[in-house]
Design a protein around this motif. Sequence first.
Motif, PDB file in Angstrom:
ATOM      1  N   ALA A  80     -30.984 -13.862  -5.369  1.00 14.09           N
ATOM      2  CA  ALA A  80     -32.061 -14.238  -4.446  1.00 14.09           C
ATOM      3  C   ALA A  80     -32.577 -13.067  -3.621  1.00 14.09           C
ATOM      4  O   ALA A  80     -33.754 -13.007  -3.277  1.00 14.09           O
ATOM      5  N   ARG A  81     -31.679 -12.124  -3.259  1.00 15.75           N
ATOM      6  CA  ARG A  81     -32.092 -11.002  -2.394  1.00 15.75           C
ATOM      7  C   ARG A  81     -31.161  -9.823  -2.633  1.00 15.75           C
ATOM      8  O   ARG A  81     -30.046  -9.998  -3.124  1.00 15.75           O
ATOM      9  N   GLU A  82     -31.608  -8.634  -2.260  1.00 14.03           N
ATOM     10  CA  GLU A  82     -30.829  -7.425  -2.507  1.00 14.03           C
ATOM     11  C   GLU A  82     -30.051  -6.952  -1.287  1.00 14.03           C
ATOM     12  O   GLU A  82     -29.286  -5.993  -1.381  1.00 14.03           O
ATOM     13  N   GLN A  83     -30.228  -7.605  -0.156  1.00 17.33           N
ATOM     14  CA  GLN A  83     -29.454  -7.277   1.033  1.00 17.33           C
ATOM     15  C   GLN A  83     -29.292  -8.537   1.876  1.00 17.33           C
ATOM     16  O   GLN A  83     -30.077  -9.487   1.743  1.00 17.33           O
ATOM     17  N   VAL A  84     -28.274  -8.530   2.723  1.00 17.08           N
ATOM     18  CA  VAL A  84     -27.994  -9.706   3.541  1.00 17.08           C
ATOM     19  C   VAL A  84     -27.843  -9.276   5.001  1.00 17.08           C
ATOM     20  O   VAL A  84     -27.365  -8.179   5.293  1.00 17.08           O
TER      21      VAL A  84
END
Length: 385
Positions: A126-130
């Motif tokens: 879903a995303r490359e960073q959190v």
Amino acid sequence: MQIAAVRATPLHLPATVSSASGKTRTTSLSLCLVDVELDDGRIGTGMTAITEEEVVASIVDDVAAHALVGMDPLRHEQVWERLSWLLAPRGQSGYASHAIAAIDLALWDLKGQILGQPCWRLLGGAREQVPVYATFGFAFFDRDELAAAARSWADRGFRRLKMTVGHHALQRRDEPRPLADVIAEDVRRLRAVRDAVGPDVQIFIDANCSLDYMHALALAQRIEDLGIGFFEEPVAQNDVPNLARLRAKTRIPLAAGQNEGLASRFRDLLVAQAVDVVQPNACITGGFTQCQRIAGMAAAFNTQFANGGAWPHHNMHLHAGLANGSLVEYHSVAVECCKLVFDGLPEPRDGMLALPSAPGLGFRPNRERIAELARRPLSRGAGKA
């Protein structure tokens, strides 16, 4: 391609925490590593923590390992189901959930190595960073040290900070520490932190299930003006009716779930509208396989799904992979312990943690250091700073 061996390594790790004033405090945390080795020599590594590390290691080595030899490592649902019926056939949780979590994470690490993808991509990408929040504030800091530590973490770019409250008050009722005195000091400590970091830094608090309903409510009501982001594990045993009562009487959002082992417990929390944030932990709550199911329930109830209970470098994959993933806990003591065990751990920048592109979990255990740490005498008890 088959599972050839499953091995556990219990560890009790020292950690040194420095205050902003230069004082150092020594604490420790327990964890249990689990290696799953294939017949072609590849190894995946998982872990669990916040439990009796030697007991989990015995469960893995003496019970689970024998049941898994010969199974296909890519069929993680089949493995998970077998482990569930083997270790928790009548709905038990506890140590069973920890053992299953560690094995499941090792299988996902292997899956990523086999398919040449990082776990977060296999979980959905879903995303490359959190976003992360830093757990910095512990009971061993006095009030001035706590405020200085909060300023230090904010100066490092962390705009979300968490501190403990309650300080194991129910567990320590044999000491002359009235709960009313404990929460009165918590109020003073929280006001010192808010004054230190100003209004633009989010503050979260965690009682680690150490208060009863009456004192959790009293604390919540006295700090509502401080803009607390969430109150984690406010009452003993994550008691669902008491959480629901508390939520109805405070404007502070409630969070819970990091130590729960059964998906049905999260169903109960959600159906009772007892929490604003559910917090399964991949290293405790049955690994990625079960945490995905819990995240699905959270999405169906339009309730925030976040990470509590530390171990950010495993949980970051879950929250980067799933669309409703959110906050990951960057627990400062747990991170220092992980640095003793693993190489290649990513560091957060400006409150964000970037996911690795390497296959599997993207970081590897340092076997030499682990062997040295494992030779040290183990101290009984699950440390939690």
